[in-house]
Design a protein around this motif. Sequence first.
Motif, PDB file in Angstrom:
ATOM      1  N   CYS A   1       1.165  -1.557   0.142  1.00 50.20           N
ATOM      2  CA  CYS A   1      -0.029   0.026  -0.218  1.00 50.20           C
ATOM      3  C   CYS A   1       0.854   1.688  -0.302  1.00 50.20           C
ATOM      4  O   CYS A   1       1.561   1.082   0.605  1.00 50.20           O
ATOM      5  N   PRO A   2       0.467   2.030  -0.761  1.00 49.17           N
ATOM      6  CA  PRO A   2       1.420   3.595  -0.856  1.00 49.17           C
ATOM      7  C   PRO A   2       1.194   4.803   0.366  1.00 49.17           C
ATOM      8  O   PRO A   2       1.554   5.321  -0.230  1.00 49.17           O
ATOM      9  N   LEU A   3      -0.086   4.539   0.895  1.00 47.79           N
ATOM     10  CA  LEU A   3      -0.686   5.566   1.636  1.00 47.79           C
ATOM     11  C   LEU A   3       0.346   5.598   2.792  1.00 47.79           C
ATOM     12  O   LEU A   3       1.434   4.886   3.147  1.00 47.79           O
ATOM     13  N   LYS A   4       0.189   6.846   3.422  1.00 45.66           N
ATOM     14  CA  LYS A   4       0.864   7.106   4.740  1.00 45.66           C
ATOM     15  C   LYS A   4       0.998   6.539   5.451  1.00 45.66           C
ATOM     16  O   LYS A   4      -0.435   5.829   5.772  1.00 45.66           O
ATOM     17  N   HIS A   5       1.544   6.644   6.238  1.00 51.04           N
ATOM     18  CA  HIS A   5       1.797   5.928   7.562  1.00 51.04           C
ATOM     19  C   HIS A   5       0.584   6.064   7.787  1.00 51.04           C
ATOM     20  O   HIS A   5       0.143   4.594   8.964  1.00 51.04           O
ATOM     21  N   ALA A   6      -0.406   6.580   8.916  1.00 49.29           N
ATOM     22  CA  ALA A   6      -1.305   7.136   9.189  1.00 49.29           C
ATOM     23  C   ALA A   6      -2.897   6.299   8.701  1.00 49.29           C
ATOM     24  O   ALA A   6      -3.225   5.443   9.648  1.00 49.29           O
ATOM     25  N   SER A   7      -2.749   6.282   7.266  1.00 46.76           N
ATOM     26  CA  SER A   7      -3.711   5.569   7.063  1.00 46.76           C
ATOM     27  C   SER A   7      -3.179   3.783   7.071  1.00 46.76           C
ATOM     28  O   SER A   7      -4.239   3.011   7.320  1.00 46.76           O
ATOM     29  N   LEU A   8      -2.210   3.317   6.975  1.00 41.20           N
ATOM     30  CA  LEU A   8      -1.975   2.735   7.595  1.00 41.20           C
ATOM     31  C   LEU A   8      -2.401   1.323   8.523  1.00 41.20           C
ATOM     32  O   LEU A   8      -2.571   0.492   9.073  1.00 41.20           O
ATOM     33  N   GLU A   9      -1.818   2.584   9.394  1.00 39.82           N
ATOM     34  CA  GLU A   9      -2.413   2.154  10.512  1.00 39.82           C
ATOM     35  C   GLU A   9      -3.905   1.974  10.872  1.00 39.82           C
ATOM     36  O   GLU A   9      -4.079   0.939  11.585  1.00 39.82           O
ATOM     37  N   LEU A  10      -4.613   2.494  10.132  1.00 40.30           N
ATOM     38  CA  LEU A  10      -6.178   2.175  10.081  1.00 40.30           C
ATOM     39  C   LEU A  10      -6.115   0.699   9.749  1.00 40.30           C
ATOM     40  O   LEU A  10      -7.362   0.367  10.137  1.00 40.30           O
ATOM     41  N   MET A  11      -5.701   0.436   8.131  1.00 38.81           N
ATOM     42  CA  MET A  11      -5.947  -0.687   7.781  1.00 38.81           C
ATOM     43  C   MET A  11      -5.031  -2.097   8.916  1.00 38.81           C
ATOM     44  O   MET A  11      -6.362  -2.957   9.114  1.00 38.81           O
ATOM     45  N   VAL A  12      -4.019  -0.984   9.272  1.00 44.52           N
ATOM     46  CA  VAL A  12      -3.845  -2.819  10.640  1.00 44.52           C
ATOM     47  C   VAL A  12      -4.422  -3.133  11.539  1.00 44.52           C
ATOM     48  O   VAL A  12      -5.023  -3.832  11.659  1.00 44.52           O
ATOM     49  N   THR A  13      -5.227  -2.246  12.052  1.00 41.26           N
ATOM     50  CA  THR A  13      -6.282  -2.453  12.996  1.00 41.26           C
ATOM     51  C   THR A  13      -7.494  -2.610  12.468  1.00 41.26           C
ATOM     52  O   THR A  13      -7.944  -4.013  13.525  1.00 41.26           O
ATOM     53  N   LEU A  14      -7.687  -2.247  11.561  1.00 37.23           N
ATOM     54  CA  LEU A  14      -9.085  -2.835  10.860  1.00 37.23           C
ATOM     55  C   LEU A  14      -9.217  -4.526  10.678  1.00 37.23           C
ATOM     56  O   LEU A  14      -9.749  -4.721  10.814  1.00 37.23           O
ATOM     57  N   ILE A  15      -7.704  -4.228  10.554  1.00 36.03           N
ATOM     58  CA  ILE A  15      -7.927  -6.349   9.574  1.00 36.03           C
ATOM     59  C   ILE A  15      -7.534  -7.027  11.344  1.00 36.03           C
ATOM     60  O   ILE A  15      -8.589  -8.286  10.848  1.00 36.03           O
ATOM     61  N   LYS A  16      -6.844  -6.580  11.714  1.00 37.13           N
ATOM     62  CA  LYS A  16      -6.840  -7.559  13.248  1.00 37.13           C
ATOM     63  C   LYS A  16      -8.342  -7.159  13.799  1.00 37.13           C
ATOM     64  O   LYS A  16      -8.510  -8.807  14.248  1.00 37.13           O
ATOM     65  N   GLN A  17      -9.492  -6.546  14.042  1.00 39.73           N
ATOM     66  CA  GLN A  17     -10.238  -6.476  14.426  1.00 39.73           C
ATOM     67  C   GLN A  17     -11.196  -7.438  13.397  1.00 39.73           C
ATOM     68  O   GLN A  17     -11.852  -8.002  13.834  1.00 39.73           O
TER      69      GLN A  17
END
Length: 388
Positions: free
Chosen positions: A177-193
């Motif tokens: 994913c080429p997005l910024k770190h803040a967007s990646l944080e939300l993606m990781v959180t969502l996947i884990k939830q």
Amino acid sequence: MAQKKRKYPKLPSGFGSIRKLSGNRRNPYCVQATSQGLDINGCPIRPKPLCYVDSWYKGFAVLTAYNAGTYTPGMENHIDIGSDPVEAAESMSELVRSMLNNYALITQRITGDGEQKKTFEEVYNEYYIDKFEKSGKHYSDSAVKAATSAFKNVKPLHDKMISGLRYADLQKVIDDCPLKHASLELMVTLIKQVFAYAELMEYIDKDYSKRVSIRKPDDDEHGVPFSINEIKQLWADKSDPTAEILLIMIFSGHRISEYDVAKISVKEAYFEGGVKTETSKNRIVPMHSAIIPLVKKRLRRNKQLIGSQGKLRKDIKEYCSAHGMTFHTPHDTRHTFAMLCDKYDVKENDKKRMLGHAFNDVTNSVYGHRSLEDLRTEIEKIKVSDFL
């Protein structure tokens, strides 16, 4: 020599459970349907037991009947496996036939390997309804939008069977994913939830998301603090809603995403909680006395401090432009808080505690306990009168 624990066949996902209880019981096997989502505190809702039986296979017969819709309370009392070998054989044959008949009624929703055919998108939709619509807990618009946006950003996972996804599949989505770190944080959180929900609902046998991480440098930590003159301008204009929230952020040091998830106690004058790291999530930050009236006013008016992050970013940009300021991002307020802590000789370790930064030494990370009042003494070193 200890008796070897007997192994029973593995139950299909979403089928329910048969638990062997401890102690010397007449009916040691507890038969339960699958969990039905999460409660308001995020804990699994464990349904009441269907029954207690003396045999695992009786429990399995009950579950197959329950899932097929043919179970009636007390039917387990009519499953009798006698002590006579001939009678026992006949009883077991009848029991097996009953189980097979019931099991045939539910095979249409179970695949051959025992996993339910649910895609990541289907599980996400269930998770979304369970968390945001049925939990009874109020979530801000920004929290809902963050989850929705993160889901869109993990599009490569949408049509994949969640039971077939492994760590490498999930990590690749983050790495690519080429997005910024803040967007990646939300993606990781969502996947884990989503995976935690899938495991709870027994759609998967193992949660492969637990070790998914962001393997890129954090691009959010660089910024330009507000200057002394800019802070003076904000105090002069504190009746403006944008200046108001900027002052709250500058004198408390939280990230923009933390204000609407942290506990805010106006009565006791502190913020509790945060996001991103365990150190940050567990922190307590006292409210500087100068911003308490601003916090009260904003909560009375808006019921929350931030709301839409996108709108606030736009408002800050417009405010800076209208007042001839350097363009600032919300993250610049954290740098400003750190700058003020240094300017007014706030203890370095307490500055780290209030910003939610990790300690590199055991002494402070494990034994460095500081009370709310200890931290309040430090934050009050920042003299707002210098900016008025």
